[in-house]
Design a protein around this motif. Structure first.
Motif, short mmCIF file in Angstrom:
data_model
loop_
_atom_site.label_atom_id
_atom_site.label_comp_id
_atom_site.label_asym_id
_atom_site.label_seq_id
_atom_site.Cartn_x
_atom_site.Cartn_y
_atom_site.Cartn_z
N VAL A 1 -9.96 -21.28 9.94
CA VAL A 1 -8.89 -20.46 9.38
C VAL A 1 -7.55 -21.16 9.52
O VAL A 1 -7.21 -21.67 10.60
N VAL A 2 -6.80 -21.19 8.42
CA VAL A 2 -5.41 -21.68 8.43
C VAL A 2 -4.50 -20.46 8.41
O VAL A 2 -4.62 -19.60 7.53
N LEU A 3 -3.61 -20.38 9.39
CA LEU A 3 -2.72 -19.21 9.51
C LEU A 3 -1.38 -19.48 8.85
O LEU A 3 -0.97 -20.63 8.64
N ALA A 4 -0.71 -18.41 8.52
CA ALA A 4 0.63 -18.51 7.94
C ALA A 4 1.57 -19.21 8.93
O ALA A 4 1.35 -19.18 10.16
N PRO B 1 -3.53 -10.53 6.33
CA PRO B 1 -2.18 -11.03 6.04
C PRO B 1 -1.80 -12.30 6.78
O PRO B 1 -0.90 -13.02 6.34
N ALA B 2 -2.48 -12.59 7.88
CA ALA B 2 -2.15 -13.80 8.65
C ALA B 2 -2.84 -15.04 8.10
O ALA B 2 -2.48 -16.16 8.46
N VAL B 3 -3.83 -14.87 7.24
CA VAL B 3 -4.68 -15.98 6.79
C VAL B 3 -4.19 -16.49 5.43
O VAL B 3 -4.06 -15.71 4.48
N ILE B 4 -3.97 -17.80 5.33
CA ILE B 4 -3.58 -18.38 4.05
C ILE B 4 -4.66 -19.28 3.46
O ILE B 4 -4.61 -19.59 2.28
N LEU C 1 2.50 -18.59 12.98
CA LEU C 1 1.52 -17.75 13.68
C LEU C 1 0.56 -18.62 14.49
O LEU C 1 0.27 -19.77 14.12
N THR C 2 0.03 -18.05 15.55
CA THR C 2 -0.89 -18.77 16.43
C THR C 2 -2.14 -17.92 16.62
O THR C 2 -2.05 -16.71 16.86
N GLY C 3 -3.30 -18.56 16.54
CA GLY C 3 -4.54 -17.84 16.74
C GLY C 3 -4.86 -17.63 18.20
O GLY C 3 -4.53 -18.47 19.04
N ASP C 4 -5.49 -16.50 18.51
CA ASP C 4 -5.93 -16.22 19.88
C ASP C 4 -7.20 -15.38 19.83
O ASP C 4 -7.72 -15.08 18.75
N ASP C 5 -7.70 -15.00 21.00
CA ASP C 5 -8.96 -14.24 21.07
C ASP C 5 -8.84 -12.90 20.36
O ASP C 5 -9.79 -12.43 19.72
N ALA C 6 -7.68 -12.29 20.45
CA ALA C 6 -7.49 -10.98 19.81
C ALA C 6 -7.58 -11.09 18.30
O ALA C 6 -8.21 -10.26 17.63
N PHE D 1 -18.69 -17.96 0.31
CA PHE D 1 -17.62 -17.36 -0.48
C PHE D 1 -17.49 -15.87 -0.20
O PHE D 1 -16.38 -15.31 -0.17
N ASP D 2 -18.62 -15.18 0.00
CA ASP D 2 -18.57 -13.74 0.27
C ASP D 2 -17.77 -13.44 1.53
O ASP D 2 -16.98 -12.49 1.58
N VAL D 3 -17.99 -14.24 2.55
CA VAL D 3 -17.28 -14.03 3.82
C VAL D 3 -15.82 -14.48 3.70
O VAL D 3 -14.91 -13.82 4.20
N GLU D 4 -15.61 -15.60 3.03
CA GLU D 4 -14.24 -16.09 2.84
C GLU D 4 -13.39 -15.10 2.07
O GLU D 4 -12.19 -14.95 2.34
N SER D 5 -14.01 -14.40 1.12
CA SER D 5 -13.26 -13.43 0.32
C SER D 5 -12.74 -12.28 1.16
O SER D 5 -11.70 -11.68 0.83
N VAL D 6 -13.44 -11.96 2.22
CA VAL D 6 -12.96 -10.91 3.12
C VAL D 6 -11.90 -11.44 4.07
O VAL D 6 -10.84 -10.83 4.25
#
Length: 543
Positions: free
Chosen positions: A487-490, A464-467, A493-498, A454-459
């Motif tokens: 991680v589920v993104l808005a 803004p991209a994470v829902i 949006l698409t996840g990448d290495d950056a 939970f501590d890590v999830e809270s961060v």
């Protein structure tokens, strides 16, 4: 060992170590004592306590259904209507062999017939088994077999799920045949007298969500109603002037205990929304019905926070339970809802018992991340790193043990039987505020460090991209375990290495350098139980 307790007059407890107490006001203490005596009495009659004592002209529930693109259709049901219909259904059920102790499955959504059924079973001293409407046939059958139930009351949209299960007698709301719900009521006289099973008699058999194993049956006795009423009054602060809405599903503990039973106990209507959740429909209900006191799961608040449709509404009270609230939701609510969201903590086995209480008599400043202090009637502490209940000192504790599972029941207690262990790790600060860390099985131990997901999830959720996000441990040869995030993104949006590197850095700077996720998986959705709890054991198998 550090612990905190609520002292109920002469029930103050002592234990080794550094202890903290706070005193419950006299008036609160008197309420709790009275409810414990009333609902725990040998002649306690659940039907009387829930419906018959109320003004028959008073509104008990308001059902709400979307109509067209913009409207809502609302229908009030009174206590008198519930009383009459439940008496008639009780009489009809006796002809099907339902008697004291008979267990009956109920597979229905948020509709009046569900409440009528619960009350009818209470009149007979029978036991209500809630079945969540999102369940598939195997999950339904497991609960029916586990509860030895052969009668199920359902609705037309759910009836097909029951067809593959042998040996069932079904009653269907919306069916006009001989076993139709309304047909049975029309042909029955009202039951003359209810069965009083007493405080220890069983009212409900509710199965746990099964996040860490096979669901276990939890019998709920009539005396549990005392703690439910305490939570409604002092946890949620439901007042006579509130328009109350607990949006949780009654197929699970929070919706059943505090969306059906609790409102009946305090005589304040709840809203039964006959539609799936969406921010747009929620905003319509807020606006058209004038909701002032709202309770829902954290996922509801997170979804609402991602859209402006509810901005500008003013609630008197907002509460959350099921999973810990992340700090971003608390900050959003102040602006969008005009109030903070207060986190509350409990389990199927005993209901809510640690809360950021809303009632003036018990309210303290909200500390983000804390789930608050024990509810009157409960004494709590930290034992073996777990949140625990001091059973002898907690008169509102009602858990009678799992159905036909003495070994699983025994595993919940310390060897001396004093402490009930929740299985959730946590801590308590110097002021007596409790903090949830993780399910005991979910704690990540990396190079000797104990890390609560939970501590890590809270961060991570603050990006803004994470829902939505979940963190689990992955075996590692050198460190024992390392963290991985899902991680589920808005939308769009698409996840990448950056982005992965950006999220890792966010944890390093926002929580701890050693606790960042070594891998970030971008997924479309997280596996959850029907009650909304993340199934981390499934995520551990992925990656």
């Amino acid at each position: 060992m550090r612990a905190e307790w609520v002292a109920i007059c002469d029930l103050a407890n002592t234990q080794p170590g550094e202890n903290m107490t706070y005193t419950v006001p006299t008036a609160v203490d008197a309420d709790v004592r009275a409810w414990l005596a009333e609902y725990g009495a040998a002649d306690a009659d659940a039907a009387y306590l829930l419906v018959d004592r109320h003004d028959p002209t008073g509104v008990a529930f308001t059902t709400v259904a979307p109509a067209g693109a913009d409207g809502l259709v609302t229908t009030d049901v009174t206590y008198g209507e519930l009383a009459d219909r439940s008496r008639r259904l009780a009489c009809a059920l006796t002809r099907l062999g339902v008697t004291r102790g008979t267990r009956v499955g109920v597979l229905m959504g948020k509709r009046t017939e569900l409440v009528v059924t619960l009350l009818a079973l209470a009149r007979l001293g029978a036991v209500y088994i809630p079945l969540f409407t999102a369940f598939a046939t195997p999950a339904i059958e497991m609960r029916l077999r586990g509860g030895d139930a052969t009668i199920v009351i359902t609705e037309t949209s759910q009836a097909d799920k029951l067809a593959p299960i042998d040996g069932l007698t079904t009653i269907v709301a919306g069916d006009t045949g001989d076993r139709g719900f309304d047909t049975l009521l029309a042909g029955a006289e009202p039951l003359a007298e209810s069965v009083a099973v007493g405080g220890d008699g069983h009212l409900i058999l509710l199965f746990t969500s099964g996040t860490t194993g096979t669901p276990k049956g939890v019998p709920v006795p009539v005396r549990a109603l005392a703690s439910f009423r305490t939570y409604m009054r002092y946890g949620l602060d439901v007042s006579d002037d509130d328009v109350f809405w607990n949006a949780a599903d009654p197929g699970w503990a929070y919706g059943l205990y505090y969306g059906i039973l609790g409102p009946l106990l305090v005589g304040r209507p709840n809203i039964l929304l006959q539609a799936g959740f969406s921010p747009e429909v929620t905003a319509k209900v807020f606006g058209e019905l004038g909701v002032t006191n709202f309770a829902a799961a954290p996922t509801v608040y997170r979804s609402l926070s991602k859209t402006p449709v509810v901005d500008g509404f003013t609630l008197r009270r907002a509460s959350s339970a099921g999973e810990p609230l992340t700090p971003d939701v608390i900050g959003w609510a102040q602006q969008a809802l005009g109030t903070e969201v207060r986190d509350h903590y409990g389990q199927t086995e005993h209901g809510m018992f640690i809360n950021n209480h809303w009632a003036d008599e018990l309210r303290t400043p909200l500390i983000p991340g804390s789930m608050g202090r024990p509810m009157p009637g409960f004494v709590t502490g930290i034992v073996r790193d777990q949140i625990a209940i001091d059973v002898p000192a907690s008169p509102a504790f009602w858990f009678p043990g799992y159905l036909d599972a003495p070994e699983k029941t025994a595993a919940r207690y310390t060897d001396d039987g004093r402490w009930y262990l929740t299985g959730d790790t946590g801590r308590v600060d110097d002021d007596g505020n409790f903090y949830f860390s993780a399910r005991d099985d979910d704690v990540i131990i990396m190079a000797g460090y104990r890390i609560g997901p939970f501590d890590v999830e809270s961060v991570l959720i603050t990006h803004p991209a994470v829902i939505d996000v979940a963190v689990v441990g992955r075996p590692d040869e050198m460190r024992g375990e390392v963290l991985e995030a899902f991680v589920v993104l808005a939308e769009g949006l698409t996840g990448d290495d950056a982005l992965e590197a950006e999220l890792q850095q966010l944890v390093k700077t926002g929580f701890a350098a050693h606790a960042y996720p070594r891998t970030v998986h971008f997924v479309e959705a997280l596996p959850k139980t029907p009650s909304g709890k993340i199934q981390r054991f499934i995520l551990r198998r992925q990656g």
